[in-house]
Design a protein around this motif. Structure first.
Motif, mmCIF file in Angstrom:
data_model
loop_
_atom_site.group_PDB
_atom_site.id
_atom_site.type_symbol
_atom_site.label_atom_id
_atom_site.label_comp_id
_atom_site.label_asym_id
_atom_site.label_seq_id
_atom_site.Cartn_x
_atom_site.Cartn_y
_atom_site.Cartn_z
ATOM 1 N N LEU A 1 0.825 -1.202 0.000
ATOM 2 C CA LEU A 1 0.000 0.000 0.000
ATOM 3 C C LEU A 1 0.866 1.261 0.000
ATOM 4 O O LEU A 1 0.605 2.211 -0.742
ATOM 5 C CB LEU A 1 -0.906 0.011 1.232
ATOM 6 N N ALA A 2 1.890 1.260 0.836
ATOM 7 C CA ALA A 2 2.723 2.451 0.973
ATOM 8 C C ALA A 2 3.419 2.824 -0.320
ATOM 9 O O ALA A 2 3.733 3.994 -0.551
ATOM 10 C CB ALA A 2 3.759 2.238 2.080
ATOM 11 N N SER A 3 3.628 1.842 -1.191
ATOM 12 C CA SER A 3 4.304 2.115 -2.454
ATOM 13 C C SER A 3 3.394 2.797 -3.463
ATOM 14 O O SER A 3 3.846 3.174 -4.553
ATOM 15 C CB SER A 3 4.848 0.808 -3.048
ATOM 16 N N ALA A 4 2.112 2.996 -3.115
ATOM 17 C CA ALA A 4 1.139 3.586 -4.040
ATOM 18 C C ALA A 4 1.044 5.097 -3.910
ATOM 19 O O ALA A 4 0.041 5.680 -4.311
ATOM 20 C CB ALA A 4 -0.230 2.954 -3.822
ATOM 21 N N GLY A 5 2.056 5.740 -3.343
ATOM 22 C CA GLY A 5 2.041 7.188 -3.235
ATOM 23 C C GLY A 5 1.473 7.673 -1.922
ATOM 24 O O GLY A 5 1.169 6.874 -1.023
ATOM 25 N N PRO A 6 1.303 8.990 -1.773
ATOM 26 C CA PRO A 6 0.857 9.559 -0.487
ATOM 27 C C PRO A 6 -0.450 8.968 0.032
ATOM 28 O O PRO A 6 -0.581 8.697 1.230
ATOM 29 C CB PRO A 6 0.713 11.052 -0.804
ATOM 30 N N GLU A 7 -1.429 8.768 -0.855
ATOM 31 C CA GLU A 7 -2.696 8.180 -0.407
ATOM 32 C C GLU A 7 -2.473 6.755 0.083
ATOM 33 O O GLU A 7 -3.050 6.326 1.088
ATOM 34 C CB GLU A 7 -3.715 8.200 -1.541
ATOM 35 N N GLY A 8 -1.620 6.021 -0.609
ATOM 36 C CA GLY A 8 -1.301 4.674 -0.192
ATOM 37 C C GLY A 8 -0.562 4.640 1.134
ATOM 38 O O GLY A 8 -0.795 3.746 1.962
ATOM 39 N N GLU A 9 0.313 5.596 1.366
ATOM 40 C CA GLU A 9 1.031 5.669 2.638
ATOM 41 C C GLU A 9 0.054 5.868 3.795
ATOM 42 O O GLU A 9 0.176 5.239 4.854
ATOM 43 C CB GLU A 9 2.043 6.808 2.608
ATOM 44 N N ARG A 10 -0.928 6.756 3.593
ATOM 45 C CA ARG A 10 -1.918 6.993 4.653
ATOM 46 C C ARG A 10 -2.755 5.747 4.900
ATOM 47 O O ARG A 10 -3.063 5.402 6.057
ATOM 48 C CB ARG A 10 -2.803 8.179 4.271
#
Length: 372
Positions: free
Chosen positions: A157-166
C-alpha cells in the motif's frame, strides 16, 4: 561483518533445494513437502503462498547472479504467473504480491505487477473501517481483519504514493488496535465485523497464541517503523497519532509474544507446548527481529540482533536437512501448516524456506531488509 560459515553453507543448501523443487513442480506452486521424501503438495495458482515461491526464486537468482541467467528467467516467469492475484479480493495480496516482486531486479514485469497490485489494493481500502478487508477470495466473510492480512500489505500500500502511505498506516494501526489487548494477554489474531451491532467481534480461530500470527504482526510493525515501501524510516519514538505508537506496539509484541524470552522455535500454538513446533513462525520472527534491529535509536537493537542470530542458528543446525543422501538436503522441517486441522504439521513449508533464506541472505549482507 562476515557471515559465519554455517550461514553460507545453509543458504547454498536451501537454494540448491529450490532448484530441485523448481524442476519437480514445473509451472505449479509448491505449498508443503513431506518430511520423509520431500515430495511437494502443489497448487495451480499459488494460493496465499505463491509470492514466497517467487521470492525464493529471486533469492536464488541473486545468489547466483551472473552464473546462471536462466535462474532470473525462471524467477521472472514465476512472478508473472502471480498476476491474476492483483485483482483478487484478499488482503493476502500483500503476502503474494509484495514478497513475490520486492526482490526482483532488472525485471520490468515484476515492477509493473507490483505497481498494479498497489493500485488495486488501494481501491479495496475502506476508510469507514480503516483497513483493507480480509476479503472473500480464500473463503469466508469479506469484512474480517486478520494478523496475516497485514504483512506485505503495509509496504505494498505504501508504495502507491501519499494516499497509499496513509492507507498503509491506518491499515496497520487498525489491526494493532484490534489484535493487541494491551493488558499483557497474547494477541487476538482474527476479527469479524458485525453489521447489525456495528462492532468488531473476535473469531474463535485462529485463537490467541497462534505464534505465526504473532510473528506476522511483528514483521508488519517492523516494516512500518522502517518505512518499507516508501524507503523513509521514522524514528523511535513514533509521534504520529494513534492509541499506541508503533514503537510501543513493537515492545508489547516482543513481550507478549515472548520473542526475546520464549523458545527459539515456538510451538504452533503457544498454549500447547507439547504440540507441533512451527519453524516457519521462527523464520518469520528471525527476519522481523533483524528488521527491528535496524530501526534508528531503538532500545532493543542488541537483543533483537542476538535473538535473530540464535534463531537462524537453531533452524539451520536442528531443523534443516543435510545433504547426506538419506533424504533431500535443504528442507526446513517441523513447519506447521495448520495444527487445528492437523494438516502438514511436521513438514517443509515454502514460506518457511523463504524466510530462512531471506534471514540468511540478510546475515550475509546480500539483501537490504529496509527495502524488502
Amino acid at each position: 561483518m562476515t557471515a559465519p560459515d554455517w550461514a553460507e553453507s545453509a543458504l547454498a543448501l536451501l537454494l540448491h533445494r529450490a532448484g530441485r523443487t523448481a524442476r519437480q513442480v514445473g509451472s505449479r506452486f509448491p505449498l508443503y513437502a513431506e518430511p520423509g521424501d520431500g515430495r511437494w503438495t502443489t497448487t495451480g495458482r499459488g494460493s496465499w503462498t505463491g509470492g514466497f515461491w517467487a521470492g525464493l526464486l529471486w533469492l536464488r537468482a541473486r545468489h547466483r547472479a551472473g552464473i546462471a541467467p536462466s535462474d532470473v528467467l525462471a524467477a521472472a516467469a514465476c512472478t508473472a504467473r502471480l498476476a491474476p492475484w492483483a485483482t483478487a479480493d484478499t488482503a493476502t495480496r500483500g503476502l503474494i504480491l509484495w514478497y513475490g516482486t520486492a526482490l526482483a531486479f532488472d525485471d520490468k514485469g515484476a515492477d509493473a505487477l507490483r505497481a498494479r497490485a498497489a493500485r488495486t489494493v488501494l481501491e479495496a481500502w475502506e476508510p469507514r473501517h480503516g483497513l483493507v478487508p480480509w476479503g472473500t477470495a480464500l473463503g469466508g466473510e469479506r469484512l474480517r481483519a486478520r494478523a496475516d492480512g497485514v504483512p506485505g500489505l503495509v509496504p505494498l500500500l505504501a508504495s502507491a504514493g501519499p494516499e497509499g502511505e496513509r492507507a498503509a498506516d491506518a491499515h496497520l494501526r487498525r489491526h494493532l488496535d484490534l489484535c493487541l489487548p494491551g493488558d499483557g494477554r497474547r494477541p487476538q489474531p482474527s476479527w469479524r465485523y458485525d453489521e447489525t451491532s456495528a462492532t468488531w467481534t473476535a473469531e474463535p480461530a485462529p485463537a490467541p497464541g497462534w505464534t505465526r500470527g504473532e510473528a506476522w504482526l511483528l514483521l508488519a510493525v517492523a516494516d512500518g517503523l522502517l518505512g518499507v515501501g516508501v524507503n523513509r524510516p521514522v524514528t523511535v519514538p513514533d509521534h504520529r497519532p494513534g492509541t499506541a505508537t508503533l514503537a510501543e506496539a513493537a515492545e508489547q509484541l516482543l513481550r507478549t509474544g515472548e520473542f526475546l524470552t520464549g523458545p527459539l522455535i515456538p510451538p504452533a500454538a503457544a498454549h500447547h507446548r507439547d504440540g507441533p513446533l512451527d519453524t516457519s513462525a521462527a523464520a518469520i520472527a528471525a527476519v522481523a527481529l533483524r528488521k527491528l534491529a535496524l530501526v534508528p535509536d531503538a532500545p532493543w537493537t542488541t537483543a533483537c540482533t542476538a535473538r535473530s542470530d540464535a534463531i537462524l542458528h537453531r533452524l539451520v543446525h536442528a531443523h534443516l536437512t543435510p545433504s547426506d543422501g538419506t533424504r533431500p538436503g535443504g528442507m526446513l522441517l517441523d513447519g506447521c501448516y495448520d495444527s487445528t486441522e492437523h494438516t502438514a504439521v511436521w513438514h517443509e513449508l515454502v514460506w518457511g524456506d523463504f524466510f530462512l533464506a531471506l534471514g540468511l541472505a540478510a546475515l550475509r549482507g546480500d539483501v537490504d531488509l529496509t527495502r524488502v
